[in-house]
Motif scaffolding. Structure first.
Motif: not given
Length: 641
Positions: A355-384
């Motif tokens: 929800n409107e994170l200014q940056a996406l850290p590398v550690a979180l990006a790696s964790a989210l990639k594994s999360f999507l591979e395991r069948g989860g859903a991800l919604t990204i709302i950019p910030s200004n």
């Protein structure tokens, strides 16, 4: 006329032998002296002529008799086919779809066809036979008789063109053989014209079986609507294809117990409504009485106690709108800031919202990639003030990339109704004029390899989906957009969460792509099964940390309510029904089909095939002719003076 053993015709040269003997071994007449032979001259001349004629007649009869015997041993025959010695291949397509349940003059169309096939085709004749779900190669009626008599209807229907292509695969590649394709069906009109290209090597014999009556009433579909009082409304749609205007009773059962019944006055399309208590599991069956097609008189459905969907919001802005959508009765909603995020929580989620994170850290990006591979859903709302580079290193994996921030105002005017977010149960009809949400600023996309669910007025994406990753191209804070106040906000985010845990629908259709999730934690080597009254299936399944994804495209093949089991434990129920496309009793007119012999009689078709390939053996006539010549010879020897 043709010969089975033409090499024996060389024996006809043997007929030269008796001719040569006759010419060179003539009997000489011996002269005897008499005192007075004048009176005998005339009698002598007559005797010589008569003897010569008699000998020539005997020679001719013997030659003809011998020739007749030689021809008889060569086995002459005649046939309507120019290539009578060719191999004959017969393939039969027997349509056993549900439309063949219709009543003909002699009972159900399929049962009549089976009885005529068994009675008409010689037991030992070699044939190949296919149905919509069975194949019998190079067999005989005698070998498959019991299977045919027990043949049941199937929901695996084929279009006429699909059946034609499937039947052609049973012929050999022998280009010199005679190929007969017998096509037995009612030729239901499924918006797919029967196309047969004339082929000199293939003869098509379509047999169209038609019902006496085209009256049919079907339970078409059902859906649930939630009432304010805490009850559910079950809407059942019925279709009368004959527009009879009759009143039809419809019954509702739960686990075999009748719980409600009503009567529906039929129009072309009518609806019955039942009120059900909310949050009460039901294993339902809807039933009507109709004497035409039987398969569409019943519709199974089930209402399970819905599992709660886990949603995690990682916030860089207010999440109050998410809390209003993800209520405790259906969701386990939790939120945190990026700095306080516990990464161990990610595996347990079904949907994660950035929800409107200014940056996406590398550690979180790696964790989210594994999360999507395991069948989860991800919604990204950019910030200004999103750091585009940090996001794009993650988004490019999914064919997406943010570009420059555009400060021009845009309206969200287009809804993709075919997108899974809005395809079911969101809109009763397509809306072309509504209060359009707006954004003041948005991000252009340099890569957009996904499906747009919502678009701006210039057709640029506002919400795009790529492999369960939902990317909004504009911030949703109140200073930038009024999308939070739009009616679209609830179904959009609600269905995103459903994407993370694909709960089984009210019922599924057999033969269509069916995918759903079962929320369960399995032990090592455990598998889920689907069971119903002695029918047990192990569907294709994929295990994730908190759920099992089941793909049930080709199974089951019998309508009913199935228990999803882990060993002996029943986790939930799912319902499957037959496709209703067979309910419409409209048929193709094949009377003018080119390159084929059209009929409605199986017996007539096989009589035609038999007559076209029938061989008339002539050797018996030549034997009789030889015997007659021998009798004539004996008569000449005895009576010719």
């Amino acid at each position: 006329m043709q010969f089975k053993h033409p090499e024996l015709l060389y024996a006809l040269f043997l007929l030269l032998i008796p001719i040569i003997i006759h010419l060179f071994q003539l009997r000489r007449f011996k002269k005897e002296q008499f005192t007075n032979v004048a009176l005998l001259k005339k009698a002598t001349l007559q005797t010589r002529k008569s003897s010569q004629i008699k000998k020539w007649l005997i020679l001719a009869t013997r030659l003809l008799a011998l020739a007749a015997l030689i021809l008889a041993f060569a086995q002459p025959f005649t046939s309507p086919q120019s290539g009578a010695k060719k191999r004959v291949e017969t393939v039969i397509y027997l349509d056993n779809s549900f439309s063949m349940q219709a009543q003909g003059t002699k009972g159900p169309l399929l049962k009549r066809a089976i009885q005529e096939l068994v009675a008409t085709i010689p037991e030992d004749s070699k044939i190949s036979l296919i149905t919509n779900n069975e194949i019998y190669r190079n067999t005989s009626i005698k070998a498959i008789k019991n299977d045919l008599l027990e043949l049941d209807y199937t929901g695996s229907s084929l279009s006429t063109n699909e059946a034609l292509l499937k039947a052609k695969t049973l012929f050999t590649n022998n280009s010199s053989s005679i190929k007969n394709l017998v096509f037995i069906s009612d030729f239901q009109d499924n918006d797919n014209d029967f196309q047969f290209i004339e082929d000199k090597t293939l003869k098509l014999f379509p047999i169209q079986l038609q019902p006496e009556s085209r009256n049919n009433i079907a339970i078409d579909s059902a859906f649930i609507e939630k009432e304010n009082s805490g009850n559910l409304s079950l809407h059942v749609r019925l279709t009368d294809f004959d527009k009879s205007g009759n009143t039809v009773p419809i019954s509702l059962f739960d686990q075999g117990n009748l719980i409600a019944k009503t009567a529906v006055e039929m129009n072309e399309t009518s609806e019955a409504i039942f009120t059900l208590p909310d949050n009460q599991p039901i294993q339902g069956r809807l039933s009507i009485d109709d004497n035409s097609l039987q398969f569409d008189n019943t519709l199974y459905f089930n209402i399970n106690k819905p599992p709660k969907i886990n949603v995690l919001a990682i916030n860089g802005a207010s999440d109050s709108f998410l809390k209003r959508i993800y209520t405790p009765d259906e969701f386990n909603f939790s939120s945190t800031s990026e700095s306080q995020l516990d990464y161990s929580l990610l595996d347990a989620q079904n949907l994660i919202v950035l929800n409107e994170l200014q940056a996406l850290p590398v550690a979180l990006a790696s964790a989210l990639k594994s999360f999507l591979e395991r069948g989860g859903a991800l919604t990204i709302i950019p910030s200004n003030n999103t750091e585009i580079k940090s996001y794009n290193s993650f988004l490019t994996t999914y064919g997406l990339a943010l570009n420059s921030f555009n400060n021009s105002e845009k309206r969200i005017t287009k809804i993709n109704y075919s997108h899974p977010l809005f395809r079911k149960g969101v809109f009763e009809k397509q809306v072309t004029n509504f209060q359009y949400p707006r954004v003041n600023e948005y991000y252009e996309l340099s890569r957009s390899q996904g499906a747009s669910a919502l678009e701006f007025e210039d057709l640029k994406p506002f919400l795009i989906d790529s492999n369960k990753l939902f990317l909004l191209t504009a911030p949703l804070n109140e200073a930038n957009s009024n999308f939070k106040n739009s009616p679209l906000i609830v179904p959009t985010f609600y269905n995103m969460a459903k994407y993370g845990l694909d709960i089984p629908s009210l019922y599924m259709i057999i033969g269509q792509p069916n995918r759903f999730d079962v929320k369960v934690k399995l032990g090592q080597d455990d598998i889920l099964s689907m069971e119903n009254k002695g029918h047990s299936y192990i569907p294709q399944q994929q295990y994730f940390n908190t759920k099992v994804r089941i793909q049930a495209d080709n199974i089951p093949d019998i309508a009913g309510i199935y228990a999803i089991k882990n060993k002996e434990e029943t986790l939930e129920y799912v319902s499957f029904n037959y496709d209703r496309s067979e309910s419409r009793m409209n048929y193709i007119d094949i009377s003018s089909l080119k390159g084929s012999f059209v009929s409605n009689s199986i017996e007539q078709i096989f009589d035609t095939i038999k007559s076209e390939t029938k061989i008339n053996a002539l050797w018996k006539w030549f034997v009789i002719f030889a015997a007659a010549l021998l009798i004539i010879e004996m008569a000449i020897l005895k009576y010719f003076k």
